[in-house]
Design a protein around this motif. Structure first.
Motif, mmCIF file in Angstrom:
data_model
loop_
_atom_site.group_PDB
_atom_site.id
_atom_site.type_symbol
_atom_site.label_atom_id
_atom_site.label_comp_id
_atom_site.label_asym_id
_atom_site.label_seq_id
_atom_site.Cartn_x
_atom_site.Cartn_y
_atom_site.Cartn_z
ATOM 1 N N ASP A 39 23.499 -9.172 -27.151
ATOM 2 C CA ASP A 39 22.523 -9.438 -26.089
ATOM 3 C C ASP A 39 23.042 -8.933 -24.739
ATOM 4 N N ARG B 121 22.784 -5.262 -24.817
ATOM 5 C CA ARG B 121 21.383 -4.832 -24.719
ATOM 6 C C ARG B 121 20.905 -4.892 -23.266
ATOM 7 N N LYS B 122 21.277 -5.976 -22.607
ATOM 8 C CA LYS B 122 20.897 -6.078 -21.190
ATOM 9 C C LYS B 122 21.539 -4.954 -20.374
ATOM 10 N N TYR C 197 11.683 0.290 -27.269
ATOM 11 C CA TYR C 197 11.205 -0.601 -26.207
ATOM 12 C C TYR C 197 10.746 0.167 -24.970
ATOM 13 N N THR D 48 10.467 -5.806 -24.174
ATOM 14 C CA THR D 48 11.603 -6.383 -24.890
ATOM 15 C C THR D 48 11.467 -6.255 -26.404
ATOM 16 N N ASN D 49 10.521 -5.440 -26.856
ATOM 17 C CA ASN D 49 10.370 -5.196 -28.293
ATOM 18 C C ASN D 49 9.691 -3.834 -28.465
ATOM 19 N N ASP E 27 6.325 -7.374 -28.101
ATOM 20 C CA ASP E 27 6.779 -8.528 -27.321
ATOM 21 C C ASP E 27 5.603 -9.360 -26.816
#
Length: 571
Positions: A198, A201-202, A353, A373-374, A394
């Motif tokens: 995570d 990813r950010k 995304y 976010t998806n 998302d």
């Protein structure tokens, strides 16, 4: 085990001996009295026979004496001899009487002997029957003993198996405990990796946004330099007015808009119903998930799981597709492609995304629209050509302003979005199809939406603005026509063998609205007449057909499948 077998053999021998003694005693006891009586009778019979023999012999002697007396003293003896003869006759009579009695006793003894013989015979028969029963019981006992021995052996084997099973069970328990400990340790590591993922990813989104801003800035600077150089050249060559280019997408002039509208309206002949393949394109390295013709009909674009968009030039005279360029920059599958109104830019949605915009003259992306976010499943230009709408898994739709390179508005749908339609006379309206089997109608001036519920997950939408009709494809293996003026379903299309294979399968209208088309999971292309609902089918693909589209003039049709093949169809 050997001691138990020895004890069992001794006990068996003792039982057999007792059974034999009991049988012998019972046999002797039941025959003692008949045999004793038979012996007495036999002795009596022999005694009687001896007495009879003696009496017969004595009788013969007396008869001889009588005969002699009669011969010798008939005349001389007189009265004395007659008296002696009378006595002899009496003696003979008595002896005969005694002989008869003995004979009767002998007959009675013979009868009694016969009765005892019959009784002895019956007893012997019973004795034999009992002997047979004893033999049978002895055999049965032997069988039972053998069966018991086998059962004891089976029991011994079962005990060994049970002991082995207990050991294996204990081993499994130990292994389970070890695996549980390993799982707990691995689960902790997984949580750490997920947290790290995570975080990465950010960071990746942050770097992508920075990279997108950098690319946008570079593109903007290059554009400004080109515009400035062009303005200087035009100012020096001729002092005519030039249109100011805003942002990174050129604002169409009235002349260009008119030419585009004429190109869109130039449908000189009815749209074809696909009949036979014209040619096949297999330039992608993986499945094809998106394709589109440009509004002017000169270009054709395809996108797939190989993360690139391929652009072709359509040559109508030679009826061939000539590769033009490959647009790169996506890091995941391309899910939709669309040309802008002037056929100068390509918009693509991706599973990484993000959505991207390319110029057909430059393989590098001009804009990177990041913020979802998806997976981004669909992206469409709005009517003014300066805004883009994207739909994502998302559960949101985002409106992007290309001029200022930012997300202008976010619409929360509450369900994963599979497709959107915009432009084509809708003005500020947007229509989206969702995983929760609903179609939502949005007005950009608000954040609420009207809904229509269907029977299956919505996979694609297509608009025919001239008749205000919306085509919807859903996972219940049907296509539906919706009248936008009444918000009601006016027609439903289905056919035997038609199965929608994936959640992003695309259906489309023909340019004149006479046909609707969609692909099936077995590689069959289905085309329906919109007025009659009559289906036609063609099978040239080897796998699921995912996407299809008509040429804007209706004289060419394209379909793409999951086996990296694109087929162009003619009448």
């Amino acid at each position: 085990m050997m001691e138990a077998d020895a004890e069992w053999d001794d006990w068996k021998a003792e039982i057999l001996q007792q059974l034999r003694q009991r049988a012998q005693q019972e046999s002797i006891g039941c025959l003692t009295e008949p045999f004793t009586c038979h012996g007495h009778l036999q002795d009596q019979v022999e005694s009687c026979n001896r007495e009879i023999t003696r009496l017969k012999y004595h009788n013969q002697e007396l008869e001889q004496q009588v005969e002699e007396l009669e011969k010798s003293g008939r005349g001389e003896m007189g009265k004395e001899k007659g008296t002696a003869l009378t006595k002899a006759n009496k003696r003979i009579t008595e002896l005969q009487k005694k002989l008869g009695e003995r004979t009767e006793e002998l007959v009675a003894s013979s009868k009694q002997q016969n009765d005892y013989v019959a009784k002895v015979t019956n007893l012997v028969t019973q004795l034999r029957q009992r002997d047979d029963e004893v033999v049978k019981k002895d055999n049965r006992l032997k069988d039972m003993i053998q069966t018991q021995r086998k059962l004891e052996e089976s029991k011994h084997d079962a005990e060994e198996v049970l002991e082995a099973a207990h050991k294996a069970h204990q081993t499994l328990i130990d292994e389970h405990q070890a695996l549980q400990l390993a799982y707990n340790s691995t689960d902790g590591k997984l949580r750490e990796l997920q947290a790290e993922n995570d975080r990465f990813r950010k960071q990746l989104l942050h770097y992508k946004m920075k990279d997108a801003d950098r690319l946008n800035k570079e593109n903007y600077q290059q554009k400004m330099l080109r515009d400035k150089r062009l303005q200087n050249e035009l100012a020096e060559a001729s002092k005519t007015k030039t249109s100011k280019i805003k942002g990174s997408v050129a604002e169409p002039t009235k002349k260009e808009m008119k030419a585009s509208e004429l190109a869109l309206m130039d449908v000189s002949a009815p749209s074809i119903c696909p009949g036979s393949p014209l040619c096949t394109l297999d330039d992608h390295e993986n499945e094809v998930s998106a394709l589109c013709f440009s509004p002017d009909g000169n270009y054709f674009a395809t996108g797939g799981a190989d993360k690139v968009v391929k652009v072709y030039n359509w040559k109508p005279l030679s009826e061939t597709m000539e590769p033009r360029c490959t647009l790169q920059g996506s890091s995941a599958s391309i899910m939709s492609v669309q040309f802008d109104q002037l056929s100068k830019f390509v918009l693509a949605a991706s599973n990484d995304y993000a959505a991207r915009i390319w110029s057909i003259h430059d393989p590098r992306p001009k804009h990177n629209l990041t913020g979802h976010t998806n997976k981004v499943m669909a992206a469409r230009f709005l009517e003014d050509n300066h805004k883009v709408v994207t739909g994502s898994h998302d559960r949101t739709l985002k409106i992007w302003d290309i001029q200022v390179k930012t997300c202008q508005k976010t619409l929360f749908a509450g369900s994963s979005c599979n497709d959107v339609v915009a432009g084509k006379g809708l003005g500020s309206a947007i229509i989206s199809g969702h995983f929760d089997k609903r179609i939502r109608f949005w007005d950009l001036r608000s954040t609420t939406a009207n809904e229509i519920a269907l029977q299956g997950k919505v996979t694609s939408l297509d608009l025919f603005p001239e008749r205000h009709l919306l085509l919807c494809c859903s996972r219940d293996n049907t296509l539906r026509l919706i009248d936008l003026r009444q918000n009601s379903i006016t027609a439903t299309f289905s056919a035997p063998g038609f199965n929608v294979s994936v959640d992003w399968a695309r259906a489309c209208f023909s340019p004149d609205g006479q046909y609707v088309a969609a692909g099936s999971s077995d590689g069959t292309l289905f085309v329906w007449e919109t007025l009659t609902g009559r289906p036609k089918s063609k099978k040239e693909h080897g796998r699921d057909i995912v996407v299809c589209d008509w040429h804007p003039k209706g004289q060419l049709f394209a379909s793409g499948d999951r086996n990296k093949k694109v087929i162009l169809w003619r009448r």
